[in-house]
Design a protein around this motif. Structure first.
Motif, PDB file in Angstrom:
ATOM      1  N   TYR A 533       0.850  -1.185   0.000  1.00 44.35           N
ATOM      2  CA  TYR A 533       0.000   0.000   0.000  1.00 44.35           C
ATOM      3  C   TYR A 533       0.885   1.234   0.000  1.00 44.35           C
ATOM      4  N   THR A 548      -5.376   9.523   1.656  1.00 44.89           N
ATOM      5  CA  THR A 548      -5.569   8.698   0.459  1.00 44.89           C
ATOM      6  C   THR A 548      -4.508   7.598   0.449  1.00 44.89           C
ATOM      7  N   SER A 550      -3.314   4.045  -1.808  1.00 48.98           N
ATOM      8  CA  SER A 550      -3.507   3.213  -3.005  1.00 48.98           C
ATOM      9  C   SER A 550      -2.928   1.833  -2.765  1.00 48.98           C
ATOM     10  N   ASN A 551      -3.650   0.864  -3.292  1.00 47.42           N
ATOM     11  CA  ASN A 551      -3.156  -0.510  -3.236  1.00 47.42           C
ATOM     12  C   ASN A 551      -2.298  -0.759  -4.473  1.00 47.42           C
ATOM     13  N   ARG A 552      -0.999  -0.822  -4.298  1.00 46.07           N
ATOM     14  CA  ARG A 552      -0.089  -1.081  -5.419  1.00 46.07           C
ATOM     15  C   ARG A 552       0.332  -2.543  -5.470  1.00 46.07           C
ATOM     16  N   GLY A 579      -7.353  -0.540  -5.790  1.00 41.66           N
ATOM     17  CA  GLY A 579      -7.247   0.829  -6.282  1.00 41.66           C
ATOM     18  C   GLY A 579      -6.965   1.814  -5.171  1.00 41.66           C
ATOM     19  N   LYS A 580      -7.589   3.011  -5.320  1.00 40.77           N
ATOM     20  CA  LYS A 580      -7.248   4.109  -4.426  1.00 40.77           C
ATOM     21  C   LYS A 580      -8.473   4.458  -3.605  1.00 40.77           C
TER      22      LYS A 580
END
Ligand SMILES: [Zn+2]
Length: 1019
Positions: A533, A548, A550-552, A579-580
Motif C-alpha cells: 500500500y 488517500t 492506493s493498493n499497489r 485501487g485508491k
C-alpha cells in the motif's frame, strides 16, 4: 494420442474423486517395542508389534510402512536432497558410516505377509494384506528389526557412544480422508504420523542416561536419575564442570545391562537419547488447571555452563505456550543436548534435542522453539512435509513473541552485535522482513503451500518459518491480540490430537473471526503475490484526517494507519481494497500519519508508507530504511596509466535489499589527464510470475576513460561507451541448478583518433570515431555438488567507418564459450577446469587479412575492442601494465604485443601484417587448469595449466596449431591470477624475448562488483 487422452481422463476422474472430501477420521496405532542397544556395533535390535485400527470408511488391502533408517544410503531421497543442497558428507562417507534397517520379517496377525520396498524409495515398504482390513477392523503387524545406526548426518545417528534414536522404527504411514501419505525421509522436510500409544522397552548398559518420549516405568531407573540430579546440582554448586568429555571421550560401558520401560499416550512418535556422560537437572511447573509437568534437562560438558540454566528455559516455555495456546497435556517435558546435524534443534513428543547453541539466549530460543513443537506438531499433528508452515510457521510466530517478551523486540540472535547493525542503519529494520523482501523483489520467494522438497534451502527457512510467522503476527495485529488468542485457543481445542489441514485452519479462523481471510490463506500462502500500500495525500478536515491510500500490490490485504508522534500513538485497521481510496482517522494535533509505522504488515515496499521526507545523503552502504529516502555516497579511487590516479564520489541508491530500480554513478577526477572519467550503471528489474521470462532487466551502462597519452605531442585519446541492454532470465523451477539468460544489447563506442600532418607527422587534431554494435547472447549457468558449468553463445554485428583509411566495413562474429569445472576432492575446494572456446566470422567484408577487430589467442588491453574489461594500461606495449591479460577469446596467457611500428599513433589500431594469433576467420582453443591434489605449504594456490588450439593464420592463410603450458598462481577464486608460461610452440613463445617477459596477470574487476555479486547469489 488415445493413450494420452485416456490418461487425462483418468487424472480427471481421480481428481473428482479427491474433490469429494470424505468426513474426518483418523487411524489408531498402538506400538509395543522391545529393543537392545549394542554400543560396540552401534546397533539397536529387537521386535516391534503394531496394533493398527482402521477407523476409515474404506477397506484397506495394503499398508504403507516407513523404514526411515534406510534413508542413510546412497541414491535415496535423502541422499539426493543432500546433493541438491551441495552437502556431500553422506555421499563421501565410508560404507560403515551409513545406516539401514534390516532383519525385517513382517507378519500380520502372526502370519507372514507379502511385502516389498516401494519402487522409488527403499525407506518405504508396502505390506499387501492377505485379508483386506475392513472399516472398524484391527490388525497386528509385527516384525523383528535391526537398525544399523548411521553417523550423525541428519537426525538419527550416533557420535561415538552418544545415541540419537529418532525416526528409527518401522512405522505405518498416515491414511486419512485424502488417502495414503507415504513419504521418504528427508533432512529438509519433516513428517506426518498417526496418533496412538507407545510401550517401549530398551535394554542397554546400566550406566547410560536415557531421555525419551513417554513416562518412565522403572523405580530403579527413576532413582538412578534422581542420583544424577543430585550429582549435577553438586557439580553446579562447586562450579566443577569438567573439560574431559569435550573431546568425545566416553566412560566405558558396564557389563551389567538394564531394561527400562516407557509408556506414552496420545503421541505420534517416540524418540530416545542415550549418553553415559549426561548431567541431569529436574524441575516442575504447575499449570493454571493445577496439573503438574515434570521438566528435565540432560547435557554433557559441552556448553554445560549455559545448559546449567536450561531447565528454567524449559519451565518458562511450557508455561508460555500453555498460557497462550492451551495447556500442555503430557506429564513431562525434557530437553537433551546432543550432536544433531539437522538444524539447531529437533522436536519429538515430550522430548526435544538441541545442538550447539553458543549463548544462553540462543539456547533459550532453540529450546522454546522445540518445546513449542509439542503444540504445533505434537498435539496438532499436521502434514509437516507438505505444509511446513502449519508446524514451523505457527510455532515460530509464538516463539518470536516469547523472545520479544523476554529479550525485547528485534530479539533475533544472529551473532552480530547491535552496534555493528547500528552502523548499517538497521534502525527499525527487521532482519526477517528484509530477507523476505530481498527474495520477493527478485521473485525468488516461494508460496508457503509448497512441499518441503521443492523449496530451495533459503526458502525453506523463509516459507516454512519466517514468512508465516510474520504473517500470523500481521493477522494478530489485524484481529487484535485478544481475539486472535481466543481463536487460536479454540483451534487448539478443536484440533488437538488430530490432523488439521490448511483448509481447516482457514475455515476455523474465518468462522471464528467472521472475516474473509482468503487474502491470507489463499492469495498470500498459495502464490507469489505481494502486498504493497502507498500513502498519498493527508488532509486534515476538522477532527478528521483524510488519508488517500492506493493498493499497489496484488492482494487486498488489510491495511493499518498509524498516527505518529515520535512513536505510534494509535493505529486503525481497515479491510483490504483495490485501487485508491480515502481512509479517515481521528486527527491529532501535531501528529503525522503513516501506513504501518511499526512494521506489522508484510509489505514488499515500505518506502511509500510515510509522508514525504527530504532526500538524505548517506555515507557508505546501508540497509534500506523505509522511513527515509536515501542517496548513498562513498569516496572512490581509481587508476589507469593515462588518467593517472582518480579520485571521486560514487553515488548510488543500491542498498540491501535490492530495489527494482538501481543505479550507481561514479564520476572521478584524473590527476594526470586533468579530466573527469568514470562510469555509471542503471538497472530496472521487472519480475513476472507467468510467461517464459521470470525477470527482465533493462539496463544502461556508460563508461568513459582515457586510453592513451602522447607525451611528445601532448594529447590524450579517450573512449566513451553507452551500452543499453535488455536481459531476460528464463523461467525455471525454483530448485533447478540451471539458470539461463538471453541478452540483447547495443553498444555505441565513441573513441578518438589522432590526425597528423602527412608531411612531417606532427599532431594536428583529434576526431571522433563512432562504432555501432549489436549483440545477442545466450548464457546458461549450472552449479551442482560435483561440478559447475556454463555456456555462452554470442552473435555480434558491427558496422564501422574509418575516415582516414576511407573504407567502410561490416562483419558478423559468433563465439561459443563453454566451461566445466569438476570438483574432484571431497571438500569441493579442488577442481579440474575445462574451457572450450570457438569463434569465427561468418561474414566479413574486409576479408580475412584486413579486419580491424579480430579474434585473438590472448586477450589484452589493446585488443579489448569492445571495452568489455578493465585495464590499467590499455595501450601499453612494454612494462608491467602491458602484462595484464583477460581470460576471454582464446584464453591464452602469453602476452602478444602490437609489433613496433613507425606509423604514428592513430593511423592504425593494429598492424595487420603481424600480430600473431589474430584471426578474422576462425579460432578454436581449449584451456585446461587444475588444482594440485596435494596441499602445498601455506596453501599456495598453484595450478598447472595447458592451452592449445588452432587458428586461421591471417598471413599464411593456414590453420596453425598452437599450445602453451605453465603454472598459474590462482587467487580469490580466479579473480586474480599470475601466469608463468613454461613451454609452448615456438611461434607463440618467440612473441616475447624471455621467460620474465612472458609472465602475465589478470585481475577480473567485473567480478569484484559487489552489488552484482549480491544479486547473483544463488538462492
Ligand atoms: Zn521447528
Amino acid at each position: 494420442m488415445k493413450r494420452q487422452l485416456m490418461l487425462l481422463f483418468l487424472v480427471a476422474i481421480s481428481l473428482t474423486v479427491f474433490a469429494q472430501e470424505k468426513p474426518y477420521f483418523q487411524q489408531d496405532v498402538a506400538y509395543k517395542i522391545d529393543v537392545t542397544l549394542n554400543d560396540s556395533k552401534h546397533e539397536v535390535y529387537g521386535d516391534i508389534e503394531i496394533t493398527y485400527k482402521n477407523n476409515s470408511p474404506d477397506v484397506l488391502d495394503k499398508i504403507y510402512m516407513h523404514l526411515w533408517p534406510n534413508a542413510y544410503q546412497n541414491g535415496t531421497a535423502l541422499a539426493k536432497q543432500f546433493l541438491r543442497n551441495k552437502e556431500t558428507d553422506m555421499y563421501y562417507a565410508e560404507a560403515d558410516k551409513l545406516g539401514e534397517i534390516t532383519n525385517l520379517d513382517f507378519k500380520v496377525d502372526g502370519t507372514k505377509v507379502t511385502w516389498a520396498y516401494d519402487e522409488k524409495h527403499k525407506d518405504i515398504a508396502v505390506l499387501t494384506l492377505a485379508k483386506a482390513l475392513q472399516p472398524g477392523g484391527t490388525v497386528t503387524i509385527s516384525t523383528p528389526f535391526l537398525v544399523d545406526i548411521p553417523a550423525s548426518f541428519s537426525r538419527l545417528g550416533h557420535v561415538g557412544e552418544s545415541y540419537q534414536m529418532t525416526q528409527w522404527y518401522p512405522k505405518p504411514a498416515v491414511y486419512d480422508r485424502f488417502g495414503w501419505h507415504p513419504m521418504p525421509y528427508l533432512n529438509m522436510g519433516e513428517f506426518f504420523s498417526e496418533f496412538g500409544s507407545f510401550d517401549v522397552k530398551i535394554t542397554l548398559p546400566s550406566n547410560y542416561v536415557v531421555g525419551a518420549t513417554g513416562v518412565l516405568q522403572n523405580k530403579e531407573e527413576i532413582e538412578f536419575l534422581e542420583k544424577k540430579v543430585k550429582w549435577t546440582n553438586e557439580v553446579i554448586e562447586a562450579e566443577e564442570f569438567g573439560e574431559s568429555t569435550k573431546n568425545d571421550s566416553f566412560p566405558g560401558s558396564t557389563d551389567q545391562l538394564k531394561t527400562i520401560q516407557y509408556k506414552a499416550e496420545n503421541v505420534h512418535d517416540f524418540a530416545w537419547f542415550a549418553d553415559k556422560r549426561f548431567y541431569v537437572q529436574k524441575s516442575q511447573v504447575t499449570l493454571k488447571s493445577g496439573a503438574k509437568v515434570d521438566t528435565w534437562t540432560m547435557y554433557t560438558d559441552y556448553e554445560a555452563d549455559i545448559w546449567a540454566k536450561a531447565i528454567d528455559y524449559v519451565d518458562r516455555s511450557i508455561l508460555y505456550y500453555s498460557d497462550r495456546v492451551g495447556e500442555y497435556p503430557y506429564p513431562h517435558a525434557t530437553a537433551v543436548q546432543s550432536a544433531l546435524s539437522a538444524g539447531g534443534g529437533m522436536e519429538y513428543p515430550m522430548i526435544t534435542v538441541i545442538g550447539p547453541s553458543g549463548t544462553g539466549k540462543s539456547l533459550d530460543n532453540v529450546i522454546t522453539h522445540e518445546v513449542g513443537h509439542n503444540w504445533f506438531y505434537g498435539i496438532l499433528g499436521s502434514n509437516e512435509r507438505d505444509y511446513p508452515w502449519m508446524d514451523e510457521g505457527m510455532n515460530s510466530y509464538y516463539e518470536s513473541d516469547y523472545m520479544a517478551k523476554y529479550y525485547g523486540k528485534g530479539g533475533l540472535d544472529i551473532g552480530i552485535p547491535d552496534q555493528a547493525l547500528g552502523i548499517l542503519d538497521a534502525k527499525g529494520l527487521d532482519l526477517e522482513q528484509t530477507a523476505y523482501v530481498w527474495q520477493a523483489r527478485q521473485m525468488n520467494q516461494q508460496p508457503m503451500n509448497t512441499t518441503s522438497d521443492e523449496l530451495t534451502m533459503i526458502n525453506y527457512q523463509l516459507s516454512a518459518y519466517s514468512i508465516p510467522s510474520m504473517m500470523f503476527k500481521y493477522l494478530e495485529m489485524y484481529l487484535g491480540t485478544k481475539e486472535f488468542d481466543r481463536i487460536a485457543q479454540k483451534y487448539y481445542d478443536d484440533w488437538k490430537f488430530k490432523h488439521p489441514y490448511p483448509a481447516d485452519v482457514k475455515a476455523h479462523f474465518e468462522k471464528e473471526s467472521g472475516k474473509d481471510l482468503s487474502w491470507f490463506f489463499d492469495e498470500f500462502f498459495n502464490t507469489r503475490k505481494t502486498i504493497d500500500y502507498a500513502l498519498g495525500s493527508v488532509n486534515i478536515d476538522g477532527n478528521t484526517a483524510k488519508i488517500t491510500v492506493s493498493n499497489r500490490g496484488d492482494i487486498t490485504a488489510p491495511v493499518v494507519i498509524s498516527v505518529v508522534k515520535d512513536t505510534t500513538i494509535s493505529t486503525y485497521w481497515f479491510d483490504g481494497f483495490e485501487g485508491k481510496t480515502t481512509l479517515e482517522v481521528p486527527a491529532i494535533e501535531g501528529a503525522t500519519y503513516a501506513i504501518d509505522n511499526d512494521g506489522d504488515m508484510l509489505e514488499i515496499n515500505r518506502r511509500n508508507n510515510f509522508q514525504k521526507t527530504p532526500v538524505k545523503a548517506k555515507f557508505l552502504v546501508g540497509l534500506e530504511n523505509p522511513k527515509k529516502k536515501t542517496l548513498y555516497f562513498a569516496p572512490t579511487l581509481g587508476y589507469n596509466a593515462y588518467d593517472g590516479f582518480m579520485l571521486g564520489l560514487g553515488f548510488y541508491n543500491r542498498v540491501f535489499p535490492a530495489k527494482n530500480f538501481e543505479f550507481a554513478f561514479t564520476p572521478m577526477y584524473g590527476f594526470n589527464s586533468g579530466t573527469v572519467a568514470g562510469l555509471g550503471d542503471f538497472k530496472y528489474h521487472i519480475n513476472s510470475e507467468n510467461g517464459i521470462f521470470r525477470t527482465t532487466t533493462l539496463g544502461v551502462n556508460v563508461r568513459s576513460f582515457n586510453e592513451f597519452e602522447n607525451t611528445e605531442s601532448d594529447y590524450f585519446r579517450r573512449y566513451a561507451i553507452i551500452n543499453p541492454s535488455v536481459r531476460f532470465e528464463l523461467r525455471r523451477q525454483d530448485i533447478s541448478p540451471t539458470k539461463q539468460f538471453i541478452t540483447l544489447g547495443y553498444k555505441n563506442i565513441n573513441d578518438e583518433i589522432a590526425n597528423f600532418n602527412p608531411a612531417d607527422f606532427t599532431f594536428t587534431n583529434k576526431e571522433n570515431r563512432q562504432r555501432n554494435i549489436l549483440e545477442a547472447k545466450y548464457e546458461l549457468k549450472r552449479s551442482t555438488a560435483f561440478n559447475k558449468s556454463s555456456i555462452e553463445l554470442s552473435v555480434l554485428g558491427e558496422s564501422y567507418e574509418r575516415a582516414q583509411a576511407s573504407f567502410q566495413s561490416s562483419y558478423i562474429r559468433t563465439t561459443l564459450e563453454a566451461t566445466h569445472s569438476i570438483f574432484y576432492a571431497k571438500n569441493k575446494r579442488k577442481s579440474f577446469d575445462i574451457r572450450l572456446f570457438a569463434g569465427g566470422f561468418p561474414f566479413y567484408n574486409r576479408g580475412r587479412a584486413g579486419g580491424s577487430f579480430p579474434l585473438t589467442l590472448t586477450s589484452q588491453g589493446y585488443n579489448d575492442w569492445f571495452y568489455d574489461d578493465f585495464y590499467f594500461g590499455r595501450s601499453e606495449n612494454s612494462g608491467f601494465l602491458s602484462k595484464q591479460i583477460n581470460l576471454g577469446n582464446g584464453g591464452f596467457k602469453v602476452p602478444i604485443y602490437e609489433s613496433p611500428t613507425d606509423v604514428p599513433d592513430g593511423l592504425l589500431v593494429n598492424d595487420p601484417d603481424n600480430d600473431y594469433g589474430e584471426t578474422n576467420s576462425f579460432v578454436m582453443t581449449m584451456n585446461l587448469k587444475a588444482d594440485l591434489p596435494m596441499n602445498l605449504p601455506l596453501n599456495i594456490p598453484i595450478k598447472p595449466y595447458l592451452d592449445f588450439g588452432v587458428f586461421d593464420h591471417k598471413i599464411s592463410g593456414e590453420l596453425e596449431f598452437v599450445y602453451n603450458g605453465g603454472i598459474a598462481l590462482d587467487l580469490f577464486d580466479g579473480i586474480l591470477g599470475v601466469y608463468f608460461p613454461l613451454f609452448g610452440t615456438e611461434a607463440l613463445m618467440s612473441q616475447q624475448p624471455n621467460f620474465g617477459s612472458r609472465i602475465s596477470f589478470n585481475l577480473d574487476l567485473n567480478r569484484l562488483n559487489g552489488f552484482e555479486a549480491l544479486r547473483n547469489i544463488s538462492m
